[in-house]
Design a protein around this motif. Structure first.
Motif, PDB file in Angstrom:
ATOM      1  N   GLU A  16     -13.681   6.777  -4.624  1.00 62.85           N
ATOM      2  CA  GLU A  16     -14.131   7.488  -3.419  1.00 62.85           C
ATOM      3  C   GLU A  16     -14.925   6.525  -2.531  1.00 62.85           C
ATOM      4  N   ALA A  17     -15.814   5.765  -3.141  1.00 60.35           N
ATOM      5  CA  ALA A  17     -16.614   4.794  -2.398  1.00 60.35           C
ATOM      6  C   ALA A  17     -15.734   3.695  -1.801  1.00 60.35           C
ATOM      7  N   THR A  18     -14.735   3.264  -2.557  1.00 59.81           N
ATOM      8  CA  THR A  18     -13.821   2.223  -2.061  1.00 59.81           C
ATOM      9  C   THR A  18     -13.091   2.697  -0.811  1.00 59.81           C
ATOM     10  N   CYS A  19     -12.589   3.921  -0.855  1.00 55.67           N
ATOM     11  CA  CYS A  19     -11.883   4.471   0.315  1.00 55.67           C
ATOM     12  C   CYS A  19     -12.820   4.551   1.514  1.00 55.67           C
ATOM     13  N   GLU A  20     -14.058   4.901   1.270  1.00 62.11           N
ATOM     14  CA  GLU A  20     -15.033   4.995   2.357  1.00 62.11           C
ATOM     15  C   GLU A  20     -15.286   3.621   2.980  1.00 62.11           C
ATOM     16  N   VAL A  21     -15.455   2.622   2.133  1.00 61.71           N
ATOM     17  CA  VAL A  21     -15.701   1.264   2.632  1.00 61.71           C
ATOM     18  C   VAL A  21     -14.466   0.712   3.339  1.00 61.71           C
ATOM     19  N   VAL A  22     -13.284   0.927   2.768  1.00 55.90           N
ATOM     20  CA  VAL A  22     -12.043   0.478   3.408  1.00 55.90           C
ATOM     21  C   VAL A  22     -11.901   1.131   4.780  1.00 55.90           C
ATOM     22  N   SER A  23     -12.193   2.415   4.850  1.00 61.90           N
ATOM     23  CA  SER A  23     -12.090   3.145   6.117  1.00 61.90           C
ATOM     24  C   SER A  23     -13.040   2.575   7.166  1.00 61.90           C
ATOM     25  N   GLU A  24     -14.229   2.209   6.744  1.00 61.01           N
ATOM     26  CA  GLU A  24     -15.237   1.718   7.690  1.00 61.01           C
ATOM     27  C   GLU A  24     -15.060   0.244   8.053  1.00 61.01           C
ATOM     28  N   ARG A  25     -14.675  -0.588   7.064  1.00 62.71           N
ATOM     29  CA  ARG A  25     -14.679  -2.029   7.277  1.00 62.71           C
ATOM     30  C   ARG A  25     -13.313  -2.681   7.213  1.00 62.71           C
ATOM     31  N   GLY A  26     -12.340  -1.994   6.636  1.00 63.82           N
ATOM     32  CA  GLY A  26     -11.048  -2.615   6.397  1.00 63.82           C
ATOM     33  C   GLY A  26     -11.037  -3.311   5.047  1.00 63.82           C
ATOM     34  N   PHE A  27      -9.838  -3.602   4.552  1.00 62.14           N
ATOM     35  CA  PHE A  27      -9.719  -4.202   3.224  1.00 62.14           C
ATOM     36  C   PHE A  27     -10.187  -5.651   3.201  1.00 62.14           C
ATOM     37  N   ARG A  28      -9.867  -6.404   4.229  1.00 62.59           N
ATOM     38  CA  ARG A  28     -10.207  -7.831   4.225  1.00 62.59           C
ATOM     39  C   ARG A  28     -11.715  -8.051   4.170  1.00 62.59           C
ATOM     40  N   ASP A  29     -12.470  -7.138   4.766  1.00 59.28           N
ATOM     41  CA  ASP A  29     -13.928  -7.278   4.773  1.00 59.28           C
ATOM     42  C   ASP A  29     -14.602  -6.499   3.639  1.00 59.28           C
ATOM     43  N   LEU A  30     -13.796  -5.900   2.776  1.00 58.88           N
ATOM     44  CA  LEU A  30     -14.368  -5.144   1.664  1.00 58.88           C
ATOM     45  C   LEU A  30     -14.984  -6.108   0.652  1.00 58.88           C
ATOM     46  N   ARG A  31     -16.191  -5.793   0.232  1.00 61.86           N
ATOM     47  CA  ARG A  31     -16.859  -6.560  -0.819  1.00 61.86           C
ATOM     48  C   ARG A  31     -17.217  -5.597  -1.949  1.00 61.86           C
ATOM     49  N   ILE A  32     -17.093  -6.087  -3.173  1.00 64.26           N
ATOM     50  CA  ILE A  32     -17.408  -5.257  -4.334  1.00 64.26           C
ATOM     51  C   ILE A  32     -18.836  -4.747  -4.250  1.00 64.26           C
ATOM     52  N   VAL A  33     -19.741  -5.589  -3.754  1.00 66.12           N
ATOM     53  CA  VAL A  33     -21.142  -5.184  -3.653  1.00 66.12           C
ATOM     54  C   VAL A  33     -21.299  -3.973  -2.720  1.00 66.12           C
ATOM     55  N   ASP A  34     -20.459  -3.902  -1.672  1.00 66.52           N
ATOM     56  CA  ASP A  34     -20.526  -2.757  -0.755  1.00 66.52           C
ATOM     57  C   ASP A  34     -20.008  -1.488  -1.428  1.00 66.52           C
ATOM     58  N   VAL A  35     -18.949  -1.635  -2.209  1.00 71.04           N
ATOM     59  CA  VAL A  35     -18.411  -0.492  -2.951  1.00 71.04           C
ATOM     60  C   VAL A  35     -19.452   0.005  -3.951  1.00 71.04           C
ATOM     61  N   SER A  96      -7.639  15.111  12.176  1.00 76.16           N
ATOM     62  CA  SER A  96      -8.498  16.083  12.866  1.00 76.16           C
ATOM     63  C   SER A  96      -9.812  16.378  12.149  1.00 76.16           C
ATOM     64  N   SER A  97     -10.018  15.794  10.977  1.00 73.47           N
ATOM     65  CA  SER A  97     -11.262  16.018  10.227  1.00 73.47           C
ATOM     66  C   SER A  97     -11.726  14.673   9.691  1.00 73.47           C
ATOM     67  N   PRO A  98     -12.992  14.557   9.313  1.00 71.24           N
ATOM     68  CA  PRO A  98     -13.452  13.280   8.741  1.00 71.24           C
ATOM     69  C   PRO A  98     -12.604  12.828   7.546  1.00 71.24           C
ATOM     70  N   ALA A  99     -12.204  13.775   6.697  1.00 71.82           N
ATOM     71  CA  ALA A  99     -11.398  13.412   5.520  1.00 71.82           C
ATOM     72  C   ALA A  99     -10.015  12.900   5.922  1.00 71.82           C
ATOM     73  N   SER A 100      -9.385  13.547   6.901  1.00 73.50           N
ATOM     74  CA  SER A 100      -8.046  13.111   7.307  1.00 73.50           C
ATOM     75  C   SER A 100      -8.101  11.798   8.092  1.00 73.50           C
ATOM     76  N   VAL A 101      -9.153  11.605   8.875  1.00 75.84           N
ATOM     77  CA  VAL A 101      -9.314  10.331   9.589  1.00 75.84           C
ATOM     78  C   VAL A 101      -9.486   9.196   8.581  1.00 75.84           C
ATOM     79  N   ARG A 102     -10.305   9.423   7.566  1.00 76.64           N
ATOM     80  CA  ARG A 102     -10.489   8.403   6.538  1.00 76.64           C
ATOM     81  C   ARG A 102      -9.170   8.089   5.849  1.00 76.64           C
ATOM     82  N   SER A 103      -8.417   9.140   5.520  1.00 79.47           N
ATOM     83  CA  SER A 103      -7.137   8.950   4.845  1.00 79.47           C
ATOM     84  C   SER A 103      -6.190   8.101   5.691  1.00 79.47           C
ATOM     85  N   TRP A 104      -6.118   8.404   6.985  1.00 77.56           N
ATOM     86  CA  TRP A 104      -5.258   7.622   7.880  1.00 77.56           C
ATOM     87  C   TRP A 104      -5.707   6.167   7.939  1.00 77.56           C
TER      88      TRP A 104
END
Length: 198
Positions: A16-35, A96-104
């Motif tokens: 869940e945290a990984t998806c949140e970080v990916v949604s906010e920062r993208g995969f290339r900028d994802l760091r384990i410490v952020d997750v 149309s919702s925070p969850a669906s935006v994150r999923s996209w």
């Protein structure tokens, strides 16, 4: 050793945290410490459950897909006719919702990753193929029942899915010419254009 239920819950929280970080920062900028920070665990805990950043990403896509599949099944009741099912699917996939935006956003990151990493392309083939198949099944059933009239259900299914993807990307990018309401109206009009009217 943690109980099996605790293990599953920790994995879920990390994904869940990984998806949140990916949604906010993208995969290339994802760091384990952020997750780890997002999940409320140490980096060691994240590494205990996932051997690499790539494994974590693959599992996060699987996790997000499962949530998407559950949403899809929730809107597609057994008695829903194929035309209504296609309309409901389009509505359910609106950003149309925070969850669906994150999923996209997570899915968009998968596509970007797949451009550089064939293993991510394989992940896309599996999960995205199931989504395309759900649309194709509705198309074929509609054709068999005389509710939908198209010469090639596979072609229509590809057009339907690609149209939703393209419109959603424009909505998420904040394009002035495509609003959420425009996306919904376009998807519904597309379905209505092949529905047989009595």
């Amino acid at each position: 050793m943690a109980r099996p239920s605790a293990v599953a819950e920790r994995r879920r929280e990390i994904l869940e945290a990984t998806c949140e970080v990916v949604s906010e920062r993208g995969f290339r900028d994802l760091r384990i410490v952020d997750v780890a920070k997002e999940a409320g665990y140490s980096t060691g805990t994240v590494h205990y459950y996932f051997d690499s950043k790539e494994e974590l990403l693959r599992e996060a896509f699987r996790f997000e897909y499962e949530k998407s599949r559950i949403r899809r099944e929730a809107v597609v009741s057994p008695g829903l006719d194929p035309v209504a099912r296609l309309r409901a699917l389009a509505d359910a996939y609106l950003p149309s919702s925070p969850a669906s935006v994150r999923s996209w956003r997570v899915w968009m990151e998968l596509w970007i990753s797949a451009l550089r990493d064939p293993s991510m392309g394989q992940v896309n083939d599996v999960y995205y193929g199931e989504w395309r198949q759900a649309v194709l099944d509705a198309m074929r059933e509609g054709q068999e029942k005389g509710l939908i009239e198209v010469p090639d259900p596979q072609l229509f299914a590809n057009m339907y899915v690609s149209m939703m993807d393209g419109l959603a990307i424009q909505v998420l990018a904040g394009a002035e010419g495509i609003s959420l309401a425009d996306m919904q109206a376009t998807c519904r009009a597309f379905v209505d254009s092949v529905a047989v009217t009595s």
